[in-house]
Design a protein around this motif. Structure first.
Motif, PDB file in Angstrom:
ATOM      1  N   LEU A 237      35.013  43.133  27.965  1.00  0.00           N
ATOM      2  CA  LEU A 237      36.085  42.392  28.633  1.00  0.00           C
ATOM      3  C   LEU A 237      36.374  43.050  29.972  1.00  0.00           C
ATOM      4  N   ASN A 238      36.599  42.236  30.982  1.00  0.00           N
ATOM      5  CA  ASN A 238      37.050  42.764  32.264  1.00  0.00           C
ATOM      6  C   ASN A 238      38.480  43.252  32.126  1.00  0.00           C
ATOM      7  N   SER A 239      38.811  44.306  32.844  1.00  0.00           N
ATOM      8  CA  SER A 239      40.185  44.747  32.984  1.00  0.00           C
ATOM      9  C   SER A 239      40.720  44.117  34.271  1.00  0.00           C
ATOM     10  N   VAL A 240      41.698  44.726  34.935  1.00  0.00           N
ATOM     11  CA  VAL A 240      42.163  44.207  36.216  1.00  0.00           C
ATOM     12  C   VAL A 240      41.028  44.357  37.224  1.00  0.00           C
ATOM     13  N   THR A 241      40.664  43.249  37.867  1.00  0.00           N
ATOM     14  CA  THR A 241      39.511  43.273  38.753  1.00  0.00           C
ATOM     15  C   THR A 241      39.703  42.284  39.885  1.00  0.00           C
ATOM     16  N   PHE A 242      38.767  42.238  40.769  1.00  0.00           N
ATOM     17  CA  PHE A 242      38.745  41.264  41.851  1.00  0.00           C
ATOM     18  C   PHE A 242      37.459  40.460  41.744  1.00  0.00           C
ATOM     19  N   PRO A 243      37.499  39.131  41.817  1.00  0.00           N
ATOM     20  CA  PRO A 243      38.695  38.310  41.967  1.00  0.00           C
ATOM     21  C   PRO A 243      39.632  38.456  40.761  1.00  0.00           C
ATOM     22  N   VAL A 244      40.928  38.384  41.039  1.00  0.00           N
ATOM     23  CA  VAL A 244      41.904  38.663  39.994  1.00  0.00           C
ATOM     24  C   VAL A 244      41.877  37.643  38.865  1.00  0.00           C
ATOM     25  N   ASP A 245      41.381  36.423  39.146  1.00  0.00           N
ATOM     26  CA  ASP A 245      41.345  35.419  38.078  1.00  0.00           C
ATOM     27  C   ASP A 245      40.332  35.776  36.998  1.00  0.00           C
ATOM     28  N   GLU A 246      39.460  36.755  37.252  1.00  0.00           N
ATOM     29  CA  GLU A 246      38.481  37.165  36.255  1.00  0.00           C
ATOM     30  C   GLU A 246      38.996  38.295  35.364  1.00  0.00           C
ATOM     31  N   SER A 247      40.187  38.804  35.671  1.00  0.00           N
ATOM     32  CA  SER A 247      40.784  39.854  34.851  1.00  0.00           C
ATOM     33  C   SER A 247      41.015  39.363  33.426  1.00  0.00           C
ATOM     34  N   TYR A 248      40.786  40.258  32.462  1.00  0.00           N
ATOM     35  CA  TYR A 248      41.025  39.989  31.038  1.00  0.00           C
ATOM     36  C   TYR A 248      40.158  38.868  30.478  1.00  0.00           C
ATOM     37  N   HIS A 249      38.993  38.687  31.053  1.00  0.00           N
ATOM     38  CA  HIS A 249      38.043  37.694  30.564  1.00  0.00           C
ATOM     39  C   HIS A 249      36.745  38.380  30.134  1.00  0.00           C
ATOM     40  N   PRO A 250      35.996  37.757  29.237  1.00  0.00           N
ATOM     41  CA  PRO A 250      34.729  38.356  28.812  1.00  0.00           C
ATOM     42  C   PRO A 250      33.732  38.490  29.959  1.00  0.00           C
ATOM     43  N   THR A 251      33.009  39.580  29.955  1.00  0.00           N
ATOM     44  CA  THR A 251      31.896  39.762  30.874  1.00  0.00           C
ATOM     45  C   THR A 251      30.720  38.902  30.410  1.00  0.00           C
ATOM     46  N   ALA A 252      29.636  38.945  31.165  1.00  0.00           N
ATOM     47  CA  ALA A 252      28.434  38.223  30.733  1.00  0.00           C
ATOM     48  C   ALA A 252      27.981  38.721  29.362  1.00  0.00           C
ATOM     49  N   THR A 253      28.092  40.025  29.128  1.00  0.00           N
ATOM     50  CA  THR A 253      27.742  40.569  27.818  1.00  0.00           C
ATOM     51  C   THR A 253      28.696  40.074  26.748  1.00  0.00           C
ATOM     52  N   GLY A 254      29.976  39.962  27.088  1.00  0.00           N
ATOM     53  CA  GLY A 254      30.944  39.424  26.144  1.00  0.00           C
ATOM     54  C   GLY A 254      30.625  37.997  25.737  1.00  0.00           C
ATOM     55  N   GLN A 255      30.111  37.216  26.681  1.00  0.00           N
ATOM     56  CA  GLN A 255      29.710  35.851  26.357  1.00  0.00           C
ATOM     57  C   GLN A 255      28.461  35.828  25.485  1.00  0.00           C
TER      58      GLN A 255
END
Length: 267
Positions: A237-255
């Motif tokens: 899962l992404n933590s706080v990141t840029f772009p900010v809308d991607e924060s708290y979302h699964p990474t490619a590996t999470g998908q």
């Protein structure tokens, strides 16, 4: 939902982190194969926000070629594939803008929805930027909504899916717990992390119950994300990141390793 190694310096930009803009998606069909027609509905967790490789035609919906629906369709070659999930979608957005591809020949539907209705983005930014007590208060309000108001909203969406696609198998995907608890996690106290995880469990239990009552299947992604939460040292899962809308979302590996195996095992 990205808290980058749980780093400690959070700016006001975090206030906009999480499930981005709302909007209706456009279907993408891919003919071929004997697998029944598949339609992927829902919010950013289905769209693949945070995984990169976004389809330029999807605009602010940010549908990713690395999202689990696209990966599953590429592997199984359904008779058609309509991908209408959209970043920021709420239950009302699914009803108003995502159901067009559904019909009597639809054989498979997936959906993740409910987090934005419950105020996910505001809850996360409140907890990142404020005290434990302020965080817990905001989570309590979110959980009251999940308990009292979300079930009827889910029923409306699930009933509409059944009406439009009466022969389809419907798989409702849950949300992962965000955080590893215990030990040190720079930026968020263990109190906050435990409360956020408990809220994720709560919304999953409500979603699973409503899905079961409609005869739908539920995909519990905590079975795969366990050990890969934020602050685990191996986060999907992404933590706080840029772009900010991607924060708290699964990474490619999470998908690919979190969502796809669960969906495939049910579908």
């Amino acid at each position: 939902m990205k808290l980058s190694r749980c780093a400690g310096a959070f700016s006001a930009l975090v206030l906009t982190a999480a499930l981005a803009l709302t909007g209706a998606g456009t279907a993408h069909a891919d003919d071929g194969g004997a697998t029944p027609a598949y339609v992927a509905l829902g919010d950013s967790y289905t769209a693949g926000v945070g995984a990169g490789s976004y389809d330029s035609s999807s605009g602010s919906c940010k549908r990713s070629t690395k999202a689990f629906p696209a990966l599953w369709a590429a592997e199984h070659a359904p008779a058609s594939f309509a991908f209408t999930a959209c970043s920021g979608a709420r239950t009302g957005d699914v009803l108003s803008g995502q159901l067009g591809p559904l019909n009597a020949s639809t054989g498979l539907v997936s959906i993740s929805i409910g987090g934005n209705d419950a105020g996910f983005a505001d809850t996360m930014s409140t907890c990142v930027l404020n005290s434990d007590s302020t965080c817990l208060d905001r989570i309590a309000r979110a959980r009251a909504f999940i308990q009292d108001e979300l079930p009827a909203k889910l029923d409306g969406v699930y009933s509409a899916i059944s009406s439009r696609a009466p022969h389809a198998q419907v798989v409702v995907m849950g949300y992962p717990r965000f955080y590893r608890t215990g030990g040190v996690c720079v930026g968020l106290s263990d109190t906050k992390r435990k409360a956020i995880n408990a809220a994720a469990d709560h919304i999953n239990s409500v979603i699973a119950k409503r899905a079961a009552d409609h005869g739908f299947d539920f995909g519990d992604v905590n079975t795969t994300f366990g050990g890969h939460e934020i602050c685990s040292g191996s986060s999907w899962l992404n933590s706080v990141t840029f772009p900010v809308d991607e924060s708290y979302h699964p990474t490619a590996t999470g998908q690919s390793r979190g969502y796809l195996p669960v969906f495939s095992s049910v579908a």
